[in-house]
Design a protein around this motif. Structure first.
Motif: not given
Length: 381
Positions: A45, A50-51, A55-57, A94, A106
């Motif tokens: 990341v 994207r992880s 999906s949510d940091p 982020r 990003h």
């Protein structure tokens, strides 16, 4: 490209760890659920991707803390110059910084830390649905080619606008033929640019992937990778944007009635696929798990070679638990096809599963043992 130093704070189950990775081989071992994958995820990341797990940091921030931080110093192969990269993960999103400067988009971070992630789930690039294969080639191209990255963002915007118009038509709103024709042209033009980029990638990727696959499989069946579109794209060996544009435009016009009825765009790069075969066998439907995994690894190794040639920098390899479902022979073959020039991070539950990792059995490197979010450097490597 090398990670010279890495700091991870309040990320997943890590409170704070700092390490100086080996420029080549880094083995991360320990029982399950101790943080091995979390370390690789932090690197992934940090590169702007994207992880694959969240999906949510907020899912990556250690419980009870307002934010997580991942930062690294990178050394570039071509010049030896160093670059500082930092990621702050907050509940609202982020924030990236390159050499202290905040990056507003990003997408502009992609390629700063070029990397490839492979885990047991990545075998879905072969056995999964078309979206997995599209994501695979799009991420490779987006990291290595700023023009493709910009084109992909533009295509997504055009697709969103066109789908909105079609959905409005389903609800009874007026969608004039003239307005749809304008969006047809926009979609066909931007879509053609993506298809040409993808075909160019596959033209270079396929022969390398076939060689790697045969080295692992130990048989004569060549690996073949073909692009599959439901509209005319012309000769795939010499892609032409105008031929693709015209083919896609004709297909959109032929689908006009169906699209108005369903409220969605039914043709374009967002629906294309790859077909992966070993000889005459379509590996998605008829390949064994071993064949599917070897084909996926072969594609990732070939992608590494392509990215290195395109960027002039060797991408970092992140290999998470890749040996767990292979027998000893195939495990050894897999480890021998890994690029010797890559800075590689490999996780496993036991160090014995990684015996022979690297370009030679005595390859230099470092080994860390992970326990409950704590890293300990193992002496002797």
């Amino acid at each position: 490209m090398r990670i010279v130093s890495l700091r991870v704070a309040q990320f997943r189950n890590y409170e704070s760890v700092e390490l100086e990775p080996h420029p080549r081989l880094n083995l991360v071992v320990g029982p399950n659920a101790q943080g091995k994958t979390n370390l690789l995820e932090a690197i992934w990341v940090l590169g702007g991707a994207r992880s694959p797990r969240a999906s949510d940091p907020r899912a990556m921030i250690r419980f009870g803390h307002p934010q997580a931080v991942v930062e690294a110093r990178l050394s570039l192969d071509a010049t030896g110059a160093e670059r500082d990269l930092r990621l702050d993960l907050r509940p609202g999103g982020r924030l990236f910084r390159i050499n202290g400067k905040a990056i507003t988009r990003h997408a502009d971070v992609l390629g700063t830390l070029a990397a490839l992630w492979f885990s047991p789930d990545e075998v879905d690039v072969v056995r999964g649905g078309p979206a997995h294969r599209r994501r695979f080639i799009d991420l490779i191209l987006a990291q290595a080619d700023p023009l493709y990255r910009a084109g992909l963002l533009r295509y997504v915007q055009v697709l969103r606008q066109r789908n909105g118009l079609l959905r409005a038509a389903v609800k009874g709103a007026s969608a004039s033929a003239a307005l749809l024709a304008i969006w047809d042209e926009e979609l066909a033009q931007s879509g053609a640019e993506l298809v040409v980029g993808r075909l160019g990638l596959l033209r270079d990727l396929a022969p390398v992937a076939s060689l790697v696959y045969q080295r692992m499989a130990g048989d004569g069946a060549p690996l073949e990778v073909a692009y599959q579109a439901r509209y005319d794209i012309g000769p795939s060996g010499s892609p032409d944007a105008e031929a693709v544009r015209e083919g896609l435009l004709r297909r959109l016009q032929a689908l006009r009635v169906a699209e108005r009825a369903r409220g969605v765009t039914l043709a374009g790069p967002h629906r294309d696929d790859l077909v992966v075969r070993a000889g005459e066998t379509d590996l998605r439907h008829y390949g064994s798990r071993g064949q599917q995994r070897m084909a996926a690894v072969a594609l990732f190794v070939a992608a590494w070679e392509w990215m290195r040639a395109r960027l002039g920098e060797a991408p970092v390899l992140l290999l998470d638990d890749v040996t767990s479902e292979l027998d000893e022979l195939r495990r050894r073959r897999l480890l021998t096809v890994l690029p010797a020039e890559a800075q590689t991070f490999i996780t496993a539950t036991e160090a014995s599963l990684l015996e022979g990792a690297g370009p030679s059995p005595g390859a230099p490197g470092r080994t860390w043992r992970v326990s409950a979010g704590r890293l300990e450097l193992v002496p002797g490597r």
